[in-house]
Design an enzyme around this catalytic site. Structure first.
Site, PDB file in Angstrom:
ATOM      1  N   CYS A 244       0.784  -1.240   0.000  1.00 11.24           N
ATOM      2  CA  CYS A 244       0.000   0.000   0.000  1.00 11.24           C
ATOM      3  C   CYS A 244       0.819   1.296   0.000  1.00 11.24           C
ATOM      4  O   CYS A 244       0.466   2.228  -0.746  1.00 11.24           O
ATOM      5  CB  CYS A 244      -1.025   0.004   1.128  1.00 11.24           C
ATOM      6  SG  CYS A 244      -0.476  -0.715   2.669  1.00 11.24           S
TER       7      CYS A 244
ATOM      8  N   ARG B 114       7.638 -11.191   4.514  1.00 11.17           N
ATOM      9  CA  ARG B 114       7.255 -11.106   5.918  1.00 11.17           C
ATOM     10  C   ARG B 114       8.052 -12.131   6.716  1.00 11.17           C
ATOM     11  O   ARG B 114       8.207 -13.269   6.281  1.00 11.17           O
ATOM     12  CB  ARG B 114       5.746 -11.343   6.093  1.00 11.17           C
ATOM     13  CG  ARG B 114       4.918 -10.273   5.395  1.00 11.17           C
ATOM     14  CD  ARG B 114       3.437 -10.480   5.562  1.00 11.17           C
ATOM     15  NE  ARG B 114       2.689  -9.481   4.783  1.00 11.17           N
ATOM     16  CZ  ARG B 114       1.367  -9.433   4.721  1.00 11.17           C
ATOM     17  NH1 ARG B 114       0.626 -10.318   5.369  1.00 11.17           N
ATOM     18  NH2 ARG B 114       0.775  -8.503   3.982  1.00 11.17           N
TER      19      ARG B 114
ATOM     20  N   GLN C  26       1.287 -10.724  -3.540  1.00 12.70           N
ATOM     21  CA  GLN C  26      -0.060 -10.338  -3.113  1.00 12.70           C
ATOM     22  C   GLN C  26      -0.759  -9.653  -4.284  1.00 12.70           C
ATOM     23  O   GLN C  26      -0.218  -8.736  -4.889  1.00 12.70           O
ATOM     24  CB  GLN C  26       0.038  -9.387  -1.918  1.00 12.70           C
ATOM     25  CG  GLN C  26      -1.225  -9.315  -1.097  1.00 12.70           C
ATOM     26  CD  GLN C  26      -0.973  -8.644   0.243  1.00 12.70           C
ATOM     27  OE1 GLN C  26      -0.297  -7.616   0.312  1.00 12.70           O
ATOM     28  NE2 GLN C  26      -1.526  -9.196   1.310  1.00 12.70           N
TER      29      GLN C  26
ATOM     30  N   ASP D 287      -2.736  -7.318  -4.908  1.00 16.89           N
ATOM     31  CA  ASP D 287      -3.299  -6.135  -4.269  1.00 16.89           C
ATOM     32  C   ASP D 287      -4.015  -5.232  -5.258  1.00 16.89           C
ATOM     33  O   ASP D 287      -3.707  -5.216  -6.452  1.00 16.89           O
ATOM     34  CB  ASP D 287      -2.165  -5.312  -3.649  1.00 16.89           C
ATOM     35  CG  ASP D 287      -2.136  -5.424  -2.144  1.00 16.89           C
ATOM     36  OD1 ASP D 287      -3.192  -5.635  -1.557  1.00 16.89           O
ATOM     37  OD2 ASP D 287      -1.039  -5.298  -1.573  1.00 16.89           O
TER      38      ASP D 287
ATOM     39  N   HIS E 158      -5.539  -0.993  -4.836  1.00 21.94           N
ATOM     40  CA  HIS E 158      -5.872   0.134  -3.975  1.00 21.94           C
ATOM     41  C   HIS E 158      -6.778   1.065  -4.766  1.00 21.94           C
ATOM     42  O   HIS E 158      -6.455   1.446  -5.889  1.00 21.94           O
ATOM     43  CB  HIS E 158      -4.600   0.834  -3.495  1.00 21.94           C
ATOM     44  CG  HIS E 158      -3.738  -0.065  -2.675  1.00 21.94           C
ATOM     45  ND1 HIS E 158      -2.655  -0.741  -3.191  1.00 21.94           N
ATOM     46  CD2 HIS E 158      -3.841  -0.465  -1.388  1.00 21.94           C
ATOM     47  CE1 HIS E 158      -2.113  -1.500  -2.253  1.00 21.94           C
ATOM     48  NE2 HIS E 158      -2.820  -1.352  -1.150  1.00 21.94           N
TER      49      HIS E 158
ATOM     50  N   LYS F 290     -12.272  -4.654   8.086  1.00 20.35           N
ATOM     51  CA  LYS F 290     -12.140  -5.399   6.842  1.00 20.35           C
ATOM     52  C   LYS F 290     -13.223  -6.456   6.710  1.00 20.35           C
ATOM     53  O   LYS F 290     -13.805  -6.903   7.698  1.00 20.35           O
ATOM     54  CB  LYS F 290     -10.763  -6.057   6.747  1.00 20.35           C
ATOM     55  CG  LYS F 290     -10.463  -7.032   7.877  1.00 20.35           C
ATOM     56  CD  LYS F 290      -9.104  -7.702   7.694  1.00 20.35           C
ATOM     57  CE  LYS F 290      -8.843  -8.707   8.815  1.00 20.35           C
ATOM     58  NZ  LYS F 290      -7.717  -9.601   8.544  1.00 20.35           N
TER      59      LYS F 290
ATOM     60  N   HIS G 209      -8.176  -1.081   0.406  1.00 21.87           N
ATOM     61  CA  HIS G 209      -7.139  -2.072   0.107  1.00 21.87           C
ATOM     62  C   HIS G 209      -7.890  -3.379  -0.130  1.00 21.87           C
ATOM     63  O   HIS G 209      -8.764  -3.729   0.661  1.00 21.87           O
ATOM     64  CB  HIS G 209      -6.202  -2.299   1.294  1.00 21.87           C
ATOM     65  CG  HIS G 209      -5.642  -1.068   1.919  1.00 21.87           C
ATOM     66  ND1 HIS G 209      -4.298  -0.779   1.930  1.00 21.87           N
ATOM     67  CD2 HIS G 209      -6.238  -0.034   2.587  1.00 21.87           C
ATOM     68  CE1 HIS G 209      -4.085   0.352   2.570  1.00 21.87           C
ATOM     69  NE2 HIS G 209      -5.251   0.822   2.987  1.00 21.87           N
TER      70      HIS G 209
END
Length: 641
Positions: free
Chosen positions: A338, A367, A385, A387, A389, A468, A514
């Site tokens: 993000c 991670r 990921q 992702d 946005h 979320k 997100h």
């Protein structure tokens, strides 16, 4: 309170009944129906779980829980842990007891023993448990003072129980449960008697440090599971065996998809066939996002520490991050995409007319996972990921969330997944005011209700910057996997001073979403591998067809078939080995290849192929062009078989 000495019991359906004060919950269940009395395990009284043998002395809302309820399962399995502990006490005098909780699909108990338990010991413990269950001993609760509890367990030499008691706040009430000759420190509640615990299985034994700390003594942990019916236990054990057969690590090696090496623990290596599968998923992702107005971006893997401090990751996520130094400055490897997407948004001025702006990224994140938590592709240290946005006007929030929900649903249908939805609210450690969180949570709830979706609320399980919605996929074995997520964020736009120019010519604050669909490409591949047991649909299969010439004289025609399929964009290979055709078919079946095309004299003469499907068997001979059209249609339609 009704008539003198009577109490009112309100049931979940809103109906109310009167009983004499002191009537036990079991008697109340029996008055409703014999079946309920037989199946009820525990009661919820004004929101608190209570033993069925407890008397009710005042008006209350009462719900009876069975094995169908999650809390009922937990009580059932925790009670089985007590039965196992009683059996261990009888068979192994002098053993010390630690804790024995219910866990997902079962229970465990930790013991301090002189010698490790053997498989033969587990069999003996099971046999003793059967005798305890047959004896149908009641679970009896007693309350005691802190001093009495310390004396009781101290005199018995139960050091772990003493430590647990000493660590409890002074004002906490203590209770014990006894069945037969075994007494344990326990808050309860429990099932009425051991006779309820009909079917159980001790699964394994492992070492476990007391309280999870390697500084403490290693204890022996026995894992087990239990069910009210043997048929339910048998079904569970079958599913476990099937899960072993479908293990993505095993299938990944057999189908040459990926590998994990000691040189990179938690960092998967994708082989050529694994890359085909991965690229098909990513191509599908790109096509679907383009249709829905997303623009694809790519952001750097390493960014300056100051950015992560600004985003809040430094304070809230630092323990999961990797760090490095560049030109004497502190940098971090990104654990999330993000902040990079935010910098792209900030790189130019935006008008309200441009919003919503939807940016998608297949971003590699890292991670720091503990080595003991690593598991094939399911738990890794680097993953891609998927992702996106979305930056939008406050007035666009509900429609954008609904749009993402629809997209998630469309994606999962392609793979044959049903799903459950969960809404997670403000965690204890969070950015921003409670009012902002309430507003964001309300927006997510409104969107779910507008779509008519049932959902469960997970209090306190949101991301540190916003509430979320999580999508839990149900696979072919009935297991659930959390994949997609939609996070509504009013915090990051504030922290990074994101703006757009409104209709009034002034700067305003956008709202941010997100979201992921696959969650992690790597993990999704692991889930798909187990869901399909490696038999991927033709559109995903690394090899979609294998041509099998019967003898060497059919090689020339087989090569023509291969060339034709390749020209149509079909992934094909040929087994040109000098082996019997049945052996070649078995090999192709083992490799889970969707179509096997056998070619001999007749097929060569007719320009045909004898088609076998890995699941449907012999489909007969087809002209090559007809087979190509059928397979291309199956690929285009993404037929899920």
């Amino acid at each position: 309170m009704g008539e003198a000495g009577n109490i009112k019991v309100t049931l979940p359906d809103g109906s109310a009944r009167e009983y004499q004060a002191g009537t036990t919950l079991m008697d109340i269940a029996r008055s409703i129906s014999q079946r309920l009395a037989k199946e009820a395990l525990v009661a919820r009284v004004d929101g608190r779980l209570v033993d069925l043998g407890a008397p009710l002395n005042s008006d209350a809302n009462v719900a009876f829980l069975t094995f169908e309820d999650d809390e009922g399962k937990q009580v059932f399995r925790h009670s089985t842990a007590h039965v196992m502990a009683e059996a261990v006490q009888k068979l192994f005098p002098g053993v010390k007891f630690a804790i024995g909780p219910a866990i997902a699909d079962g229970f465990y108990y930790d013991f301090d023993t002189k010698e490790p338990f053997s498989p033969e010991d587990l069999a003996k413990i099971e046999k003793e448990m059967e005798a305890i269950v047959k004896a149908d001993k009641p679970f009896e609760r007693s309350e005691l003072t802190r001093a009495d509890a310390l004396a009781k367990f101290g005199e018995a030499g139960q050091d772990y129980k003493v430590e647990l008691i000493e660590d409890l706040p002074v004002d906490v009430g203590l209770s014990c449960y006894r069945q037969g000759d075994f007494t344990d420190l326990c808050m309860g509640p429990h099932v009425p008697s051991t006779g309820r615990l009909k079917s159980f299985k001790l699964m394994s034994v492992a070492g476990a440090y007391w309280r999870g700390s390697e500084k403490n003594k290693m204890l022996q942990r026995i894992y087990g599971t239990s069910f009210p019916k043997k048929s339910m236990l048998d079904e569970h054990l079958f599913r476990l065996e099937e899960a072993k057969r479908r293990d993505h690590r095993k299938i990944g090696a057999e189908l040459d998809l990926f590998s994990i090496h000691d040189e990179g623990p938690g960092f998967p290596f994708f082989h050529p066939k694994g890359m085909i599968l991965r690229n098909e998923l990513e191509d599908f992702w790109r096509q679907e996002h383009k249709k829905r107005g997303y623009q694809e971006i790519r952001t750097p893997i390493i960014l300056n520490r100051a950015l992560w401090e600004q985003s809040g990751h430094w304070d809230h996520y630092r323990d999961n991050m990797y760090f490095t130094k560049i030109d004497e400055g502190d940098f971090a490897v990104k654990p999330m995409n993000c902040p990079g997407g935010i910098l792209i948004y900030k790189s130019k001025l935006h008008s309200y007319r441009e919003l919503p702006i939807r940016m998608g990224e297949l971003g590699l994140v890292h991670r720091h996972e503990l080595s003991g938590a690593l598991h094939g592709l399911m738990r890794v240290r680097c993953f891609t990921q998927d992702d996106a946005h979305i930056f939008m006007l406050p007035s666009q929030v509900k429609d954008e969330i609904i749009g993402v929900i629809n997209m998630e649903e469309d994606f999962y249908k392609v793979f044959g997944f049903s799903f459950q939805v969960e809404l997670s609210t403000r965690p204890e450690k969070a950015m921003g005011s409670e009012e902002t969180w309430e507003k964001a949570t309300g927006e997510l709830r409104d969107a779910l209700e507008a779509r008519g979706l049932d959902y469960k609320v997970n209090e306190g399980d949101g991301a540190f910057y916003g509430p979320k919605i999580d999508f839990h996929l149900k696979d072919s074995l009935g297991r659930t996997w959390q994949c997609g997520t939609i996070q509504l964020d009013f915090q990051m736009p504030e922290v990074f001073d994101l703006t757009y120019v409104g209709e009034d010519g002034q700067k305003h604050r956008p709202v941010m979403i997100h979201r992921t669909i696959f969650g992690s490409i790597e993990r999704f591949i692991g889930i798909l591998t187990e869901h399909f047991a490696g038999a991927f649909p033709a559109w995903l299969a690394p090899v979609q067809a294998r041509v099998l010439p019967i003898t060497d004289r059919h090689l020339a025609y087989a090569r023509k078939v291969v060339d034709s399929l390749e020209q149509k964009g079909i992934r094909v290979e040929m087994d040109a080995r000098n082996e019997k055709i049945n052996y070649k078919i078995r090999e192709a079946q083992a490799q889970k290849i969707p179509y096997m095309l056998v070619v001999g004299d007749k097929e060569a003469e007719q320009g045909a192929v004898a088609v076998r499907h890995r699941g449907r068997g012999d489909l007969g001979a087809l002209p090559l062009s007809e087979f190509e059209d059928k397979l291309l249609s199956e690929i285009k339609e993404k037929v899920n078989a």
